[in-house]
Scaffold this motif. Structure first.
Motif, PDB file in Angstrom:
ATOM      1  N   ILE A  52      35.266   4.145 -51.904  1.00  0.00           N
ATOM      2  CA  ILE A  52      34.089   5.437 -51.378  1.00  0.00           C
ATOM      3  C   ILE A  52      33.670   6.343 -51.579  1.00  0.00           C
ATOM      4  O   ILE A  52      33.765   7.193 -52.572  1.00  0.00           O
ATOM      5  N   THR A 111      32.517   7.943 -44.189  1.00  0.00           N
ATOM      6  CA  THR A 111      32.047   8.411 -45.160  1.00  0.00           C
ATOM      7  C   THR A 111      31.008   7.334 -45.739  1.00  0.00           C
ATOM      8  O   THR A 111      30.163   6.719 -44.144  1.00  0.00           O
ATOM      9  N   GLY A 122      34.190  11.005 -50.697  1.00  0.00           N
ATOM     10  CA  GLY A 122      35.485  11.431 -50.574  1.00  0.00           C
ATOM     11  C   GLY A 122      36.423  11.105 -51.298  1.00  0.00           C
ATOM     12  O   GLY A 122      36.433  10.284 -52.712  1.00  0.00           O
TER      13      GLY A 122
END
Length: 452
Positions: free
Chosen positions: A194, A164, A197
């Motif tokens: 994150i 990420t 995502g």
């Protein structure tokens, strides 16, 4: 006069037939529908990098859209259907006008190699503008597409990596105290977030078992938010440590490893543990009340009786004072453990499936699945159905997930076969119990014989 009326009637009928001839009768067939499939990006991506699957549906002289949301499964990847990510299309193809929609699925590969997205069926509904009777849906299939997935440099093939551009990991404790007594508990809360995502990428944390410490892990809370096309996923995990014996206890550090796609390097976030001193529960020594001299005839005097009552009352109040916290904590932990037991969670799932609420059913099914897979480092619902179910069971799970995911195109509340799902999960549950009994029997068979 009669002849003129006859001519007028003939003229009226002819005029009406002429007008009807000008109104086209529309029939939409599969040949009138265009389906296009493409990936963005089209070339190599890294593990965890988002791949956008775009599917265009276009109707000739009609507006085409999906009649229902299909189930998209990609081996070795996590698929996320973003809500409200459909775009209106209007194109001219070979001189004909086509109108439709573009739909997106966001795919996050979890292993390196060639990632194949197989074809899947679409049910497409076309709307003919100005037509009183609309045509029925037609079936078309997407094209199978592939993309190469590379493992980031410096990351071992044996390591499951979270990729990420940004990760935030924080923790908090329910108490700052460093000294507790046997029976007390303390709750540790870990929050992770994150960018770019979904929360599905955040795997469960490994709360190690410690000697003399009982762990009560709560169901995680997840959330996904989209702001201007950017997805942010978050997950909150909670564990309550209950201390069962006295001594020093070191609650371990938690490490969250992730690959920074911006800096192109592997990073580790460390959440510090704590060292606690657990003291034994205070024990109240038995005491005998003092008495004055015994009067003649073996009877105690009046004052001695009152001293005995006061002493007994003091013992009771002292016991309540010292033991109230421990007893209260144990009772609360008992109620919490009972509410999270396999039997309770299974009953909750059965009730949700019977109500017809797809989202609540999936939530309670995941909670029950996590409990029966408590020995797995990363329990997954689909893995449970693969291990203990058959193709029909997996199909019912897919239908439930479709009913939950189908949000932006359905016109009515999505339905699923709740009774059939309950029946198949009961079979899976019985198979799990049989496997557990067999494991116990095998363990007992390898024990050495008792000495005579």
């Amino acid at each position: 006069m009669t002849g003129s009326r006859f001519v007028h009637r003939i003229f009226s009928v002819a005029m009406w037939w002429g007008l009807l001839a000008l109104i086209p009768i529309q029939f939409v067939t599969a040949d009138d529908v265009v389906v296009r499939t493409q990936l963005d990006p089209e070339k190599t991506v890294s593990i965890g990098e988002r791949v956008v699957l775009k599917v265009d549906v276009l109707g000739k002289d009609a507006w085409a859209q999906l009649a229902e949301s299909p189930s998209v499964r990609v081996p070795g990847a996590i698929v996320f259907k973003p809500p409200g990510q459909s775009t209106r299309l209007n194109e001219t193809i070979s001189g004909d006008n086509y109108t439709g929609q573009r739909y997106e699925w966001w795919i996050y590969p979890q292993r390196s190699g060639l990632m194949s997205i197989p074809e899947f069926s679409l049910s497409i509904q076309s709307k003919v503008f100005g037509a009183k009777d609309q045509p029925g849906p037609v079936s078309k299939s997407t094209a199978a597409v592939e993309i190469e997935v590379a493992r980031p440099d410096g990351v071992s093939d044996q390591l499951e990596v979270l990729a990420t551009s940004s990760l935030k990991a924080t923790q908090s404790w329910s108490s700052d105290t460093k000294t507790l007594i046997v029976g007390d508990g303390i709750t540790r809360t870990v929050e992770r977030e994150i960018e770019k995502g979904p929360s599905l990428l955040l795997s469960p944390l490994d709360f190690a078992n410690l000697d003399g410490v009982e762990n009560f892990v709560k169901q995680p809370a997840t959330d996904d938010k989209i702001n201007r096309g950017e997805l942010t996923g978050s997950r909150r995990d909670e564990v309550t440590y209950v201390f069962e014996k006295a001594g020093k206890v070191q609650l371990p550090n938690l490490q969250v490893e992730w690959f920074d796609t911006e800096a192109q390097e592997l990073k580790t976030e460390t959440l510090q543990g704590r060292t606690l001193t657990i003291q034994p529960s205070p024990e109240v020594a038995g005491a005998q009340p003092s008495s004055d001299s015994i009067e003649a005839g073996g009877t105690r005097n009046h004052r001695s009786g009152w001293l005995f009552v006061a002493g007994a009352l003091a013992l009771v109040l002292g016991g309540v004072y010292f033991y109230y916290g421990a007893v209260r904590n144990r009772w609360l932990h008992y109620l919490e453990a009972r509410s999270c037991s396999e039997k309770t969670l299974f009953k909750r799932f059965v009730a949700s499936a019977g109500s017809g609420d797809a989202a609540r059913t999936l939530r309670d099914l995941v909670r029950w699945s996590d409990v029966v897979q408590d020995r797995e480092p990363a329990p997954r619902l689909d893995s449970l159905f693969v291990a203990y179910g058959d193709a029909g069971d997996r199909q019912r799970l897919s239908e439930l997930e479709c009913a939950v995911d189908d949000q932006d195109v359905r016109s009515a509340k999505a339905s699923f076969d709740g009774a059939g799902l309950i029946a198949c999960v009961k079979v899976i549950r019985s198979r799990i119990r049989l496997r557990q009994r067999e494991s116990v029997q095998v363990a007992q068979s390898v024990l050495p014989p008792l000495r005579g």
